[in-house]
Write a protein that holds these residues in place. Structure first.
Motif, short mmCIF file in Angstrom:
data_model
loop_
_atom_site.label_atom_id
_atom_site.label_comp_id
_atom_site.label_asym_id
_atom_site.label_seq_id
_atom_site.Cartn_x
_atom_site.Cartn_y
_atom_site.Cartn_z
N ALA A 249 1.05 -1.64 -0.19
CA ALA A 249 0.15 -0.28 0.32
C ALA A 249 0.96 1.36 -0.01
N TYR A 250 0.01 2.32 -0.43
CA TYR A 250 1.15 3.23 -0.16
C TYR A 250 0.36 5.04 0.05
N THR A 251 0.69 5.79 1.28
CA THR A 251 -0.41 6.69 2.23
C THR A 251 -0.01 7.77 1.78
N MET A 252 -1.64 8.51 1.24
CA MET A 252 -1.92 9.10 0.65
C MET A 252 -2.09 10.78 2.02
N VAL A 253 -1.43 11.49 2.05
CA VAL A 253 -1.51 12.41 2.94
C VAL A 253 -2.61 13.91 3.18
N PHE A 254 -3.65 13.81 3.92
CA PHE A 254 -4.43 14.20 3.91
C PHE A 254 -4.51 16.24 4.73
N PRO A 255 -4.00 17.82 4.42
CA PRO A 255 -4.17 18.23 5.00
C PRO A 255 -4.91 18.34 6.26
N ASP A 256 -5.91 17.99 6.52
CA ASP A 256 -7.04 17.97 7.70
C ASP A 256 -7.89 16.72 7.55
N THR A 257 -8.09 16.33 8.55
CA THR A 257 -9.69 16.27 8.95
C THR A 257 -11.20 15.90 8.18
N ALA A 258 -11.35 17.21 7.65
CA ALA A 258 -12.60 17.09 6.48
C ALA A 258 -12.03 17.08 5.25
N THR A 259 -11.15 17.08 5.48
CA THR A 259 -10.46 17.07 3.76
C THR A 259 -10.72 15.50 3.05
N ARG A 260 -10.22 15.00 4.25
CA ARG A 260 -10.26 13.67 4.14
C ARG A 260 -11.45 12.84 4.04
N GLN A 261 -12.34 13.39 4.75
CA GLN A 261 -13.53 13.18 5.10
C GLN A 261 -14.27 13.13 3.54
N GLY A 262 -14.18 14.68 3.25
CA GLY A 262 -14.95 14.51 2.15
C GLY A 262 -14.63 13.45 0.87
N ALA A 263 -13.21 13.00 1.22
CA ALA A 263 -12.76 12.00 0.06
C ALA A 263 -13.42 10.75 0.30
N VAL A 264 -13.55 10.50 2.05
CA VAL A 264 -14.08 8.97 2.14
C VAL A 264 -15.61 9.17 1.61
N GLU A 265 -16.00 10.25 1.88
CA GLU A 265 -17.63 10.09 1.33
C GLU A 265 -18.27 9.73 0.03
N ARG A 266 -16.69 10.60 -1.23
CA ARG A 266 -17.20 9.86 -2.50
C ARG A 266 -16.53 9.16 -3.27
N ILE A 267 -15.15 8.28 -2.17
CA ILE A 267 -14.71 6.91 -2.12
C ILE A 267 -16.48 6.69 -2.03
N GLY A 268 -17.03 6.47 -1.56
CA GLY A 268 -18.20 5.64 -0.86
C GLY A 268 -19.45 5.67 -1.83
N GLN A 269 -19.58 6.93 -2.47
CA GLN A 269 -20.11 7.28 -3.43
C GLN A 269 -20.06 7.08 -4.51
N MET A 270 -18.92 6.43 -4.85
CA MET A 270 -18.70 5.84 -6.41
C MET A 270 -18.47 4.59 -5.75
N GLY A 271 -18.85 3.99 -5.23
CA GLY A 271 -19.10 1.93 -4.55
C GLY A 271 -17.95 1.60 -4.69
N VAL A 272 -17.57 2.82 -4.19
CA VAL A 272 -15.77 1.67 -4.00
C VAL A 272 -15.14 1.08 -2.76
N SER A 273 -14.86 0.45 -2.07
CA SER A 273 -14.46 -0.21 -0.74
C SER A 273 -13.67 0.60 0.15
N ILE A 274 -14.07 0.88 1.17
CA ILE A 274 -13.03 1.57 2.52
C ILE A 274 -13.90 1.21 3.68
N SER A 275 -12.41 1.05 4.43
CA SER A 275 -12.11 0.16 5.59
C SER A 275 -11.35 1.15 6.38
N GLU A 276 -12.25 1.51 7.64
CA GLU A 276 -10.90 1.74 8.98
C GLU A 276 -10.30 1.23 9.62
N GLU A 277 -8.97 1.59 9.72
CA GLU A 277 -7.99 0.72 10.08
C GLU A 277 -7.63 1.25 11.71
#
Length: 287
Positions: free
Chosen positions: A236-264
């Motif tokens: 895996a590789y690590t992608m860094v986001f500037p803040d929690t809100a920016t990452r959360q936006g990406a998490v939500e978009r990934i979910g809306q795209m139907g792509v699997s995402i898990s918390e670890e």
């Protein structure tokens, strides 16, 4: 270089790879690449340039199999050095150790290419000043030309090689995918990357006007399958986001795209359409 690898940009900071023989790989990454072991446990070693920031994690799974065939996965990860003098010292070191390498002048950067003992690709490079990059209609001019090796070595002077300089960071990652357009669409939609350059069968994407934080290609063949879980290559590789809100936006978009995402462990893990695993973290310092 720092402006492209800090907030508000989204960038790559760390790469995990599978290897056949951990001790052999540690020896290579220490003696040839010049990284140091930050942490080590059974079957795993975390490598650093500055003694603090993890850059590369090596793992030797019990059922590991060699790199083989045409698959998606790692083309190379790229270590960005602070100065041309640093690259000159490193180039001289490669010549002295007689380790095989390639090279390219990409207009925006000067790069050396090495393959580790298992076939994992590594780029070591420096950026030219971003004020010198040529842009046209939102795309940056890139090429692959012969480097001026003598000038690069001369920039290093007579400085002895003592390892990868402390200011070295993960500059970008370049991935094999099965479909360039699908991968490009994913990175643009999920993470708001912008495409800044095209090569034949390849796309280069970034945030903040960098020449690329992510590149994808189909040089292993269109439709190249996801590799077996236990094959040498990218974990895996690590992608860094500037803040929690920016990452959360990406998490939500990934979910809306139907792509699997898990918390670890407080971070998120997802994958691109070709199965390249991505860890989403917040605010890791670049140096």
């Amino acid at each position: 270089m720092e402006k492209f690898h800090q907030a508000p940009n989204v960038y790559v900071s760390e790469v995990g790879i599978k290897v056949m023989d951990l001790e052999r790989s540690i020896k290579f990454y220490e003696s040839i690449i010049g990284l140091r072991v930050l942490e080590q446990s059974a079957g795993k070693a975390v490598l650093t340039a500055d003694g603090k920031l993890p850059l590369v994690t090596l793992e030797q799974p019990a059922d590991i199999i060699p790199l083989q065939g045409r698959h998606s996965g790692l083309y190379h990860f790229a270590l960005l050095m602070p100065t041309r003098a640093d690259l000159g010292v490193f180039l001289q070191h490669l010549v002295q150790t007689n380790y095989r390498f390639g090279a390219g002048d990409h207009l925006v950067s000067e790069a050396l290419y090495i393959t580790d003992p298992d076939g994992n690709g590594i780029e070591v490079y420096i950026d030219r000043p971003h004020e010198e990059w040529a842009w046209k209609l939102g795309k940056v001019e890139m090429a692959t030309l012969q480097i001026d090796a003598n000038a690069i070595v001369a920039a290093g002077g007579n400085t002895p090689w003592t390892g990868m300089p402390a200011g070295t960071i993960m500059g970008h990652i370049h991935l094999h995918v099965g479909d360039t357009e699908k991968a490009e669409q994913f990175y643009k939609e999920a993470f708001h990357f912008e495409t800044v350059a095209y090569y034949p069968q390849a796309a280069f994407m970034s945030t903040g006007g960098y020449h690329h934080h992510i590149a994808v290609n189909t040089w292993q063949g269109v439709g190249a399958p996801t590799p077996p879980r236990n094959m040498v290559g990218l974990i895996a590789y690590t992608m860094v986001f500037p803040d929690t809100a920016t990452r959360q936006g990406a998490v939500e978009r990934i979910g809306q795209m139907g792509v699997s995402i898990s918390e670890e462990a407080g971070n998120y893990l997802t994958q691109d359409p070709s199965g390249n695993q991505i860890r989403l973290v917040v605010g890791q310092a670049s140096n």
